[in-house]
Design an enzyme around this catalytic site. Sequence first.
Site, PDB file in Angstrom:
ATOM      1  N   HIS A  81       0.689  -1.419  -0.038  1.00  0.00           N
ATOM      2  CA  HIS A  81      -0.008  -0.133  -0.033  1.00  0.00           C
ATOM      3  C   HIS A  81       0.813   1.260  -0.055  1.00  0.00           C
ATOM      4  O   HIS A  81       0.522   2.166  -0.848  1.00  0.00           O
ATOM      5  CB  HIS A  81      -1.054  -0.182   1.297  1.00  0.00           C
ATOM      6  CG  HIS A  81      -2.040  -0.861   1.183  1.00  0.00           C
ATOM      7  ND1 HIS A  81      -3.054  -0.856   2.203  1.00  0.00           N
ATOM      8  CD2 HIS A  81      -2.523  -1.715   0.081  1.00  0.00           C
ATOM      9  CE1 HIS A  81      -4.325  -1.637   1.593  1.00  0.00           C
ATOM     10  NE2 HIS A  81      -3.632  -2.173   0.346  1.00  0.00           N
ATOM     11  N   TYR A  91      -9.880   4.466   2.216  1.00  0.00           N
ATOM     12  CA  TYR A  91     -10.320   3.421   2.998  1.00  0.00           C
ATOM     13  C   TYR A  91     -11.927   3.456   3.087  1.00  0.00           C
ATOM     14  O   TYR A  91     -12.420   2.231   3.184  1.00  0.00           O
ATOM     15  CB  TYR A  91      -9.783   3.303   4.416  1.00  0.00           C
ATOM     16  CG  TYR A  91      -8.403   2.565   4.436  1.00  0.00           C
ATOM     17  CD1 TYR A  91      -8.188   1.367   4.522  1.00  0.00           C
ATOM     18  CD2 TYR A  91      -7.138   3.260   4.044  1.00  0.00           C
ATOM     19  CE1 TYR A  91      -7.185   0.519   4.577  1.00  0.00           C
ATOM     20  CE2 TYR A  91      -5.996   2.675   3.995  1.00  0.00           C
ATOM     21  CZ  TYR A  91      -6.158   1.254   4.385  1.00  0.00           C
ATOM     22  OH  TYR A  91      -4.782   0.395   4.320  1.00  0.00           O
ATOM     23  N   GLU A 133       0.838   2.310   7.839  1.00  0.00           N
ATOM     24  CA  GLU A 133       1.196   2.986   6.526  1.00  0.00           C
ATOM     25  C   GLU A 133       1.587   4.310   6.685  1.00  0.00           C
ATOM     26  O   GLU A 133       2.512   4.858   5.993  1.00  0.00           O
ATOM     27  CB  GLU A 133      -0.036   2.852   5.415  1.00  0.00           C
ATOM     28  CG  GLU A 133      -0.090   1.522   5.092  1.00  0.00           C
ATOM     29  CD  GLU A 133      -1.752   1.341   4.560  1.00  0.00           C
ATOM     30  OE1 GLU A 133      -2.401   2.216   4.053  1.00  0.00           O
ATOM     31  OE2 GLU A 133      -1.944   0.191   4.319  1.00  0.00           O
ATOM     32  N   ARG A 202       3.600  -1.594 -11.122  1.00  0.00           N
ATOM     33  CA  ARG A 202       4.058  -2.717 -11.125  1.00  0.00           C
ATOM     34  C   ARG A 202       5.167  -2.980  -9.833  1.00  0.00           C
ATOM     35  O   ARG A 202       5.753  -1.741  -9.697  1.00  0.00           O
ATOM     36  CB  ARG A 202       4.311  -3.458 -12.304  1.00  0.00           C
ATOM     37  CG  ARG A 202       3.599  -3.861 -13.476  1.00  0.00           C
ATOM     38  CD  ARG A 202       2.715  -4.617 -13.258  1.00  0.00           C
ATOM     39  NE  ARG A 202       1.595  -4.895 -14.237  1.00  0.00           N
ATOM     40  CZ  ARG A 202       0.578  -4.241 -14.632  1.00  0.00           C
ATOM     41  NH1 ARG A 202       0.060  -3.103 -13.784  1.00  0.00           N
ATOM     42  NH2 ARG A 202       0.025  -4.299 -15.782  1.00  0.00           N
ATOM     43  N   TYR A 204       8.683  -4.652  -8.848  1.00  0.00           N
ATOM     44  CA  TYR A 204       9.988  -5.457  -9.714  1.00  0.00           C
ATOM     45  C   TYR A 204      11.103  -5.590  -8.452  1.00  0.00           C
ATOM     46  O   TYR A 204      11.440  -4.603  -7.925  1.00  0.00           O
ATOM     47  CB  TYR A 204      10.423  -4.873 -10.817  1.00  0.00           C
ATOM     48  CG  TYR A 204       9.357  -4.768 -12.150  1.00  0.00           C
ATOM     49  CD1 TYR A 204       9.013  -6.079 -12.491  1.00  0.00           C
ATOM     50  CD2 TYR A 204       8.659  -3.804 -12.760  1.00  0.00           C
ATOM     51  CE1 TYR A 204       7.945  -6.304 -13.559  1.00  0.00           C
ATOM     52  CE2 TYR A 204       7.844  -3.979 -13.588  1.00  0.00           C
ATOM     53  CZ  TYR A 204       7.775  -5.065 -14.255  1.00  0.00           C
ATOM     54  OH  TYR A 204       6.871  -5.134 -15.306  1.00  0.00           O
ATOM     55  N   SER A 205      11.479  -6.723  -8.261  1.00  0.00           N
ATOM     56  CA  SER A 205      12.418  -6.988  -7.044  1.00  0.00           C
ATOM     57  C   SER A 205      13.811  -6.457  -7.606  1.00  0.00           C
ATOM     58  O   SER A 205      14.037  -6.224  -8.737  1.00  0.00           O
ATOM     59  CB  SER A 205      12.760  -8.495  -6.938  1.00  0.00           C
ATOM     60  OG  SER A 205      11.639  -9.093  -6.624  1.00  0.00           O
ATOM     61  N   GLY A 271      13.121 -19.549 -11.904  1.00  0.00           N
ATOM     62  CA  GLY A 271      12.920 -18.746 -12.800  1.00  0.00           C
ATOM     63  C   GLY A 271      13.138 -17.295 -12.479  1.00  0.00           C
ATOM     64  O   GLY A 271      14.104 -17.083 -12.019  1.00  0.00           O
TER      65      GLY A 271
END
Length: 294
Positions: A81, A91, A133, A202, A204-205, A271
Site C-alpha cells: 500500500h 479506506y 502506513e 507494478r 519489480y524486485s 525462474g
Amino acid sequence: MRIEIVQSTAPVLKQHSEQIGKKFYELLFAKAPDLYNLFNQTNQKRGLQQEALGYAVYAAGEHITNLDAIMPVITRVTQKHRAIGVKPEQYPLVGETLLEAVKEVLESAATDDIIGAWGKAYEYIADAFIQIEQDLYKEAKEQAGGWEGFRSFTVTRKVAESDDVTSFYLEPSDKQALAGFEPGQYLTIKAEVPGEKYKHIRHYSLSDAPGKSYYRISVKRERSNEGKPAGIISNDLHDRIQEGDSLLFSTPAGDFTLDHTDDHLVLIGGGIGVTPLMSMINTVADQSPDREVT
C-alpha cells in the site's frame, strides 16, 4: 457480541471469498474508475487480486481480537500500500464497497447484525493499517536519499540477460542521493503506456546489492500463455524503453529480506523468482564473503 458475530461468520466469507472478491472489484471500479490507475489490471484478469482480497478479509475477521497473529500478512499488505500510494481517505470507500459485495453475494444470509458487525470490524482493521502506513510513508521520505511519492529515474543501461529477461540500471534523474534498501525488496513503477487509458503500477524486485550508485531491476517478458494475457508493462519495458529514457518509481519496499544473523544461508528460488535472491547473494559476496551459502 459484534466480535463473536465476525469470528463466527468469517468461515462463511472464506467459503464465498472468490465471489465476494469479484463482486467487490466490479462495484469499486464502477464507483471510482480512477482506481484502475492503482490496481494491476493483468492480475485482475487472472483473478489473483480477487483471491488475495478474499483471504485477507477472512483472516482479519478470524483474528480480529489478535491482529498480531496475522502480522506477516498485514506487513506485506501495508508495504505494498505504501509503495503504490494508498491514502487514508480511500479506506471508507473500500469498506463501504466491501460490505455491499458481501450483501450481494450472501443475499438474505447477510443480516443487518452481520453487516453492522463487519462494518465495525473493518473500521478497526482500517485504522490499524492506516497507522502502520503513515509510519511507512514517513520513514520512506525521511530516510537518507528518500523521497515522497514517485521519483524520476533514468535508464542508464539496458542489458539482455536471456531471451526473456532484461536488466534495467536506474539512476536518479535529479542526480541526488539514492535511498538504501534491504536485499530482497522491490521497486514500484508507475508507467504510462502509449494506447493505454490508465497508468499501470507494478512491483519489480531489486536484483543487485544495495550501496551502488544505481538500482537494478531484472524484468521477465510475460508472454500470453494458455489464455492468460501478456504482461503490459514487462513487454513495454522490453520493447519501447531504451537507455536514456525516464521512469517513475517509489522508494524500495517489501518484507521479504535477507537474514543477516544465521551462519548458513539457504536460498531457494526458480525462474524470474531468483531476482531478489540475486540481490541477497551479491550482498553476501560484498559484505560477508566467508558466509556459507547454499
